[in-house]
Design an enzyme around this catalytic site. Structure first.
Site, short mmCIF file in Angstrom:
data_model
loop_
_atom_site.label_atom_id
_atom_site.label_comp_id
_atom_site.label_asym_id
_atom_site.label_seq_id
_atom_site.Cartn_x
_atom_site.Cartn_y
_atom_site.Cartn_z
N ASP A 15 -2.31 -7.63 3.73
CA ASP A 15 -2.44 -6.27 4.26
C ASP A 15 -1.32 -5.45 3.65
O ASP A 15 -0.13 -5.72 3.89
CB ASP A 15 -2.32 -6.30 5.80
CG ASP A 15 -2.29 -4.92 6.43
OD1 ASP A 15 -2.42 -3.91 5.70
OD2 ASP A 15 -2.15 -4.84 7.67
N GLN A 36 0.82 -1.21 0.00
CA GLN A 36 0.00 0.00 0.00
C GLN A 36 0.86 1.26 0.00
O GLN A 36 1.63 1.51 0.92
CB GLN A 36 -0.95 0.04 1.20
CG GLN A 36 -1.88 1.26 1.15
CD GLN A 36 -2.95 1.26 2.21
OE1 GLN A 36 -3.21 0.24 2.83
NE2 GLN A 36 -3.57 2.40 2.41
N CYS A 65 -7.04 1.57 1.84
CA CYS A 65 -6.93 0.15 2.19
C CYS A 65 -8.18 -0.63 1.80
O CYS A 65 -8.13 -1.85 1.63
CB CYS A 65 -6.60 -0.03 3.66
SG CYS A 65 -7.72 0.79 4.78
N HIS A 90 -9.07 0.21 9.51
CA HIS A 90 -8.17 -0.38 8.53
C HIS A 90 -8.79 -1.67 7.99
O HIS A 90 -9.47 -2.39 8.72
CB HIS A 90 -6.83 -0.68 9.18
CG HIS A 90 -5.77 -1.16 8.24
ND1 HIS A 90 -5.35 -0.42 7.16
CD2 HIS A 90 -5.04 -2.30 8.22
CE1 HIS A 90 -4.40 -1.10 6.52
NE2 HIS A 90 -4.20 -2.23 7.14
#
Length: 248
Positions: free
Chosen positions: A198, A101, A107, A181
């Site tokens: 993630d 990211q 996200c 998140h």
């Protein structure tokens, strides 16, 4: 929701409006990017009540978890990123497609990409769609180059901006710091291993090989429940969305 900022060099160069945790918005964005309407996102109302779990179409291809972006998880990711190597797998050597990211507050987008570009869901991507073209460009690239290719993709950005602005609640500014998140759980169709994806981590988190092709059953469900229960002591506010076959 924000990407990691351990150094000046890693600070995001681009900022997006945060995407509301809303299955209808997630589904609309997914389909706009190029996933067929044979799939959709639905809320998961319980991980423990068999009757509520029975309402979900099966198999569940991926789970997107939204939770407060603070406490032990954030600390553990920060510490992990100090010691692990950057993710450099690509192409045929990659067990899962992983995006680092680099876009602030995006996200939710990374959760959608991780859910749809891996496992069985990937076969539902329409040829010559925005997502198909993104994958063709990004799959051969190492982590940093892949992240920048996504960051600079104007078709993805336009689709995201149009839908992120239409949530049920007023959207924060793109540069704001927000409290939640998104992360994604998928099972690799290559190895049968369960991963947490993630973009704030340097690499996928590997739970190991699991049986079955449904991430809300058997060993997959046990691993995911254990992970969530390990975080829940600090705060409520967790919610889950499942990527599932769409009912007619």
């Amino acid at each position: 929701m924000s990407s990691s900022t351990e150094s000046v060099e890693s600070r995001p160069r681009k900022h997006f409006i945060p995407l509301e945790s809303n299955p209808e918005l997630f589904t609309e964005l997914m389909c706009t990017l190029g996933v067929s309407d044979s799939l959709c996102f639905q809320d998961v109302l319980s991980l423990n009540d068999p009757e509520l779990l029975a309402f979900l179409p099966r198999p569940v291809h991926a789970l997107v978890l939204v939770f407060p972006d603070q406490g032990s998880y954030r600390n553990s990711v920060t510490e992990e990123n100090k010691t692990v190597a950057e993710y450099e797998a690509s192409g045929d050597k990659e067990d899962v497609v992983f995006f680092k990211q680099t876009i602030h507050n995006a996200c939710g987008l990374y959760g959608i990409l991780h859910a749809t570009c891996n496992g069985v869901a990937r076969s539902h991507i329409e040829p010559d769609s925005t997502l198909a073209r993104l994958l063709a460009e990004c799959t051969p690239l190492p982590s940093e180059a892949r992240a920048r290719a996504l960051e600079n993709n104007s078709a993805v950005e336009s689709a995201y901006a149009a839908i992120a602005s239409r949530g049920d609640t007023a959207a924060p500014a793109a540069e704001d710091e927000v409290d939640f998140h998104y992360i994604c759980f998928i099972r690799s169709s290559k190895s049968g291993r369960l991963y947490l994806l993630d973009g704030d981590r340097k690499r996928p988190f590997d739970f190991g090989k699991v049986g079955g092709d449904d991430v809300l059953s058997g060993e997959c469900l046990s691993s995911i429940k254990g992970f969530i229960e390990g975080m829940k002591g600090e705060s409520i506010g967790f919610s889950l969305m499942a990527l599932v076959p769409a009912w007619d």
